[in-house]
Design an enzyme around this catalytic site. Sequence first.
Site, short mmCIF file in Angstrom:
data_model
loop_
_atom_site.label_atom_id
_atom_site.label_comp_id
_atom_site.label_asym_id
_atom_site.label_seq_id
_atom_site.Cartn_x
_atom_site.Cartn_y
_atom_site.Cartn_z
N SER A 1 0.84 -1.20 0.00
CA SER A 1 0.00 0.00 0.00
C SER A 1 0.87 1.25 0.00
CB SER A 1 -0.87 0.05 1.26
OG SER A 1 -1.59 -1.13 1.42
N HIS B 1 -4.48 -2.62 -3.86
CA HIS B 1 -3.38 -3.48 -4.28
C HIS B 1 -3.56 -3.86 -5.75
CE1 HIS B 1 -1.19 -4.55 -0.53
NE2 HIS B 1 -2.30 -4.09 0.01
N HIS C 1 -2.17 -11.61 0.81
CA HIS C 1 -2.00 -11.67 2.26
C HIS C 1 -2.51 -12.99 2.81
CE1 HIS C 1 -2.39 -7.49 1.01
NE2 HIS C 1 -1.63 -7.16 2.03
N TYR D 1 -4.47 -13.37 5.19
CA TYR D 1 -5.88 -13.31 5.56
C TYR D 1 -6.83 -13.47 4.38
CZ TYR D 1 -5.42 -8.38 4.11
OH TYR D 1 -5.18 -7.24 3.41
N GLU D 2 -6.30 -13.44 3.17
CA GLU D 2 -7.20 -13.57 2.02
C GLU D 2 -7.72 -15.00 1.85
OE1 GLU D 2 -6.37 -11.15 -1.57
OE2 GLU D 2 -4.53 -10.60 -0.51
N ALA E 1 2.26 -1.29 4.54
CA ALA E 1 1.66 -0.26 5.40
C ALA E 1 1.52 -0.88 6.78
CB ALA E 1 0.31 0.15 4.86
N MET F 1 0.02 -6.76 8.72
CA MET F 1 -0.60 -8.02 8.29
C MET F 1 0.13 -8.68 7.12
SD MET F 1 -4.55 -6.70 8.37
CE MET F 1 -5.14 -5.55 9.62
N SER F 2 1.38 -8.33 6.90
CA SER F 2 2.07 -8.93 5.75
C SER F 2 3.56 -9.10 6.05
CB SER F 2 1.90 -8.03 4.52
OG SER F 2 2.60 -6.81 4.70
N ASN G 1 -0.91 4.89 10.61
CA ASN G 1 -1.74 5.23 11.78
C ASN G 1 -1.04 4.80 13.04
OD1 ASN G 1 -2.67 2.49 10.46
ND2 ASN G 1 -3.01 2.29 12.66
N HIS H 1 -9.48 0.67 6.78
CA HIS H 1 -8.69 0.44 5.58
C HIS H 1 -8.67 1.70 4.71
CE1 HIS H 1 -6.67 -1.77 2.48
NE2 HIS H 1 -7.66 -1.70 1.62
N1 HPA Z 1 -2.54 -2.79 12.16
C1 HPA Z 1 -2.28 -3.76 11.28
N2 HPA Z 1 -2.03 -3.53 10.00
C2 HPA Z 1 -2.02 -2.25 9.58
C3 HPA Z 1 -2.30 -1.19 10.46
C4 HPA Z 1 -2.56 -1.48 11.81
O1 HPA Z 1 -2.81 -0.60 12.66
N3 HPA Z 1 -2.23 -0.06 9.72
C5 HPA Z 1 -1.91 -0.42 8.45
N4 HPA Z 1 -1.80 -1.75 8.36
#
Ligand code: HPA
Length: 265
Positions: free
Chosen positions: A25, A56, A78, A80-81, A108, A203-204, A227, A239
């Site tokens: 991202s 993506h 990912h 989680y997909e 990200a 998450m990656s 964030n 997201h």
């Molecule tokens: N947590 C997990 N994955 C993320 C986050 C988060 O706060 N921000 C961007 N990807």
Amino acid sequence: MREAADLVRARLGALSPRIALVAGSGLGSLVGEVEGAVRIPYADIPRFPVSAVSGHAGELVAGMLAGVPVIVLSGRVHYYEAGDAAAMRPALEMLRDLGVDILALTNAAGSVNPGIAPGEVMLIEDHINFSGLNPLIGERSEARFTGMTTAYDPDLRAAMVRGAQEAGVPMHEGVYMWFSGPSFETPAEVRMARRLGADAVGMSTVPETILARFLGLRVVAASVVTNFGAGMTGEELSHDETKEIAPQGGAKLARILKAALPEFI
Ligand code: HPA
């Protein structure tokens, strides 16, 4: 995967990159900077994993970046997909078959360190695999006992630090903790991550790093912080926020990468 490598090699012609970059991202702008780009949609490559996550793209872009031949994977699958920690294995095997020996991963992430703010970049110095998953589960060769002591290559990290200085872009260094997602963490999990030594959560990247080390690739990785982790500001995470903020940090990371790339080899 020889078939996939053969197909891509035929499209690349004289170009034989040793460096591949996974653009997560926010790194979309970097993809646009590849010169003489050969673009191949993942869907055209046999067994190539295709992501359905918005933000993506799904294409392989090969060409020159900062005077260096590269393959950019624009978008990644990912865990989680589909619940498959080894989802990126066919893609990474194909890169290895093409002669790639350096993998630069980007993502990200959420910051759990009050000193690392949204919009900033963090070089990953190490990771914590908090998912309980491993992409090498089920692998039978002895190589499955992959050493992870220098998973994030010290020389490539040093090149990134020099690149950041050259580009005049501030860059943090820290520990990335992998959560499976796709739900974001709870505030308690973010506090735990911090206490356990993480600076960012995401998450990656971790499964790809494990796979790449297993395949003998050198790895360098960096996060674009979008964030603060859950509970650190009182605001809900989304997201949409990731997609909105990621390009700001992504542009910074792109500048660092362009300065560092010529020093990778
Ligand atoms: N947590 C997990 N994955 C993320 C986050 C988060 O706060 N921000 C961007 N990807």
